[in-house]
Design an enzyme around this catalytic site. Structure first.
Site, PDB file in Angstrom:
ATOM      1  N   ALA A  12       0.795  -1.228   0.000  1.00 44.25           N
ATOM      2  CA  ALA A  12       0.000   0.000   0.000  1.00 44.25           C
ATOM      3  C   ALA A  12       0.826   1.275   0.000  1.00 44.25           C
ATOM      4  CB  ALA A  12      -0.955  -0.002   1.195  1.00 44.25           C
ATOM      5  N   ALA A  17      -0.280   1.245  -5.702  1.00 46.88           N
ATOM      6  CA  ALA A  17      -1.305   1.582  -4.712  1.00 46.88           C
ATOM      7  C   ALA A  17      -1.558   3.079  -4.664  1.00 46.88           C
ATOM      8  CB  ALA A  17      -0.901   1.064  -3.334  1.00 46.88           C
ATOM      9  N   GLN A 112       0.584 -14.757   2.970  1.00 48.99           N
ATOM     10  CA  GLN A 112      -0.680 -14.031   2.827  1.00 48.99           C
ATOM     11  C   GLN A 112      -1.851 -14.984   2.635  1.00 48.99           C
ATOM     12  OE1 GLN A 112      -0.184 -10.878  -0.060  1.00 48.99           O
ATOM     13  NE2 GLN A 112       1.381  -9.868   1.183  1.00 48.99           N
ATOM     14  N   VAL A 129      -2.084  -9.152  -8.024  1.00 50.13           N
ATOM     15  CA  VAL A 129      -1.476  -8.262  -9.012  1.00 50.13           C
ATOM     16  C   VAL A 129       0.039  -8.431  -9.044  1.00 50.13           C
ATOM     17  CG1 VAL A 129      -1.202  -5.838  -9.719  1.00 50.13           C
ATOM     18  CG2 VAL A 129      -3.355  -6.609  -8.699  1.00 50.13           C
ATOM     19  N   GLY A 130       0.644  -8.639  -7.859  1.00 49.26           N
ATOM     20  CA  GLY A 130       2.090  -8.775  -7.768  1.00 49.26           C
ATOM     21  C   GLY A 130       2.602  -9.921  -8.616  1.00 49.26           C
ATOM     22  N   ASN A 131       3.627  -9.671  -9.416  1.00 50.70           N
ATOM     23  CA  ASN A 131       4.116 -10.650 -10.379  1.00 50.70           C
ATOM     24  C   ASN A 131       5.092 -11.660  -9.779  1.00 50.70           C
ATOM     25  OD1 ASN A 131       2.786 -10.017 -12.817  1.00 50.70           O
ATOM     26  ND2 ASN A 131       3.989  -8.145 -12.952  1.00 50.70           N
ATOM     27  N   ASP A 159      -3.392  -6.196 -19.513  1.00 52.26           N
ATOM     28  CA  ASP A 159      -3.036  -6.670 -20.849  1.00 52.26           C
ATOM     29  C   ASP A 159      -4.195  -6.476 -21.827  1.00 52.26           C
ATOM     30  OD1 ASP A 159      -0.460  -7.775 -19.915  1.00 52.26           O
ATOM     31  OD2 ASP A 159      -1.747  -9.170 -18.845  1.00 52.26           O
ATOM     32  N   ARG A 162      -4.300  -2.883 -22.717  1.00 52.28           N
ATOM     33  CA  ARG A 162      -3.223  -2.568 -23.662  1.00 52.28           C
ATOM     34  C   ARG A 162      -3.600  -2.991 -25.078  1.00 52.28           C
ATOM     35  NH1 ARG A 162       1.511  -4.915 -19.628  1.00 52.28           N
ATOM     36  NH2 ARG A 162       2.118  -2.902 -18.697  1.00 52.28           N
ATOM     37  N   HIS A 187       0.160 -13.705 -17.452  1.00 50.52           N
ATOM     38  CA  HIS A 187       0.536 -12.289 -17.521  1.00 50.52           C
ATOM     39  C   HIS A 187       2.060 -12.235 -17.682  1.00 50.52           C
ATOM     40  CE1 HIS A 187       0.780  -8.027 -16.829  1.00 50.52           C
ATOM     41  NE2 HIS A 187       1.530  -8.200 -15.757  1.00 50.52           N
TER      42      HIS A 187
END
Length: 338
Positions: A12, A17, A112, A129-131, A159, A162, A187
């Site tokens: 965050a 964020a 998590q 979202v974190g890759n 994506d 885009r 992704h």
């Protein structure tokens, strides 16, 4: 107004964020009359920065923001949450191998997942979202077995956006005149942006993308590689990962998951594969075209024709996801039957 819902955002204090939180707090995601309590998670060294973010959110004087709770404890962040947006991860940097990124991040998402399993609502909607987002979502799901597997998704909406923007620019139309672009798979640079089932609204008519663009070589070549490599191109230019566009993708994904998709339209979401859909193996978080109902349930759009060109692309990205999954399990020594 209804009772506030609880929304957790990880990472965050980070740049994604910073572009996202205002949109959530002002009602762009969960609705213009839905109050929210936001719990913001980051690591202990970032708490000073996070407190500054909290000050700014308060100073925005947003009527839908009921409370903001900053913390470095996942169990505090995820307590009784209705939605969790897992943005925080070790960032991908220029020259970094994807396998290195995976190894660094799977342990974060294991922790998590355990916290979500312990303290979150059992109907919580989790967006990773974190890759590498797809495999991180799979790991999160593995360690939260009491939460339904369909409640874990990975973001490929960036994506899709885009790809949609590339087609709109090529056809000289607004982005919302392009519908039903599909992102298949991961992704990553193996994803397959597919426009065979998409349409462009132009001059009062809905045209198949191939008819509107009239350049098959571009659609099967530079268009695909531009979308696949867009994240790397942004990193090369900014020396940082996509932030503003990633936040917009999160907003679009969660808004559609919460409120439902429009009639006749579908969106790309990384969801758990069942082994029986479009030839994709079981136990992968794979991006499919989805329709979402008003009750937050989604279905993968079935029956779309997959030609030989598309089949090859789907198989490539599925192979990468299978390898990522197997590497992640090996890093964590996870039983594949967990």
């Amino acid at each position: 107004m209804s009772e506030p819902i609880r929304v957790a955002v990880t990472g965050a204090a980070g740049q994604i964020a910073y572009s996202l939180l205002y949109s959530i707090a002002r009602g762009e995601v969960f609705g213009p009359t839905q109050p929210v309590v936001m719990t913001l998670l980051d690591i202990a060294p970032m708490m000073g920065v996070l407190n500054g973010v909290v000050m700014e959110l308060m100073d925005c004087a947003l009527p839908l923001l009921s409370n903001v709770i900053p913390t470095d404890d996942p169990e505090v962040a995820f307590a009784n949450v209705d939605a969790a947006i897992l943005v925080g991860a070790m960032p991908r940097r220029e020259g970094m191998e994807r396998k290195d990124l995976l190894k660094a991040n799977v342990k974060i998402f294991m922790v998590q997942g355990k916290a979500l399993d312990k303290v979150a609502k059992k109907n919580v909607k989790v967006l990773v979202v974190g890759n590498p987002a797809n495999t991180n979502a799979l790991i999160t799901k593995k360690f939260a077995p009491s939460i339904p597997k369909e409640n874990f998704t990975a973001m490929t909406r960036l994506d899709q956006n885009r790809a949609q923007a590339q087609i709109a620019a090529r056809c000289a139309v607004p982005c919302n005149s392009v519908r039903n672009v599909i992102i298949w798979g991961n992704h990553s640079s193996t994803q397959f942006p597919d426009v065979r089932h998409a349409v462009v609204s132009k001059d009062g008519k809905d045209l198949p993308v191939y008819d509107a663009v009239k350049d098959d070589a571009w659609l099967k070549g530079d268009f695909i590689t531009t979308v696949q490599k867009r994240g790397a191109a942004v990193i090369a230019a900014r020396k940082l990962s996509s932030a503003m566009s990633a936040a917009k993708g999160i907003v679009d994904h969660m808004k559609d998951w919460w409120a439902g998709t429009k009639e006749g339209e579908y969106v790309s979401m990384g969801v758990i594969s069942d082994g029986n859909t479009y030839g994709v193996g079981k136990d992968l978080i794979f991006s499919f075209p989805c329709k979402v109902a008003a009750d937050h349930s989604y279905q993968v759009v079935g029956g779309l024709d997959i030609d030989t060109f598309s089949r090859e692309k789907l198989d490539i990205t599925a192979k990468e996801l299978t390898e990522e999954r197997d590497d992640a399990y090996a890093f964590l020594e996870v039983d594949s039957n967990l």
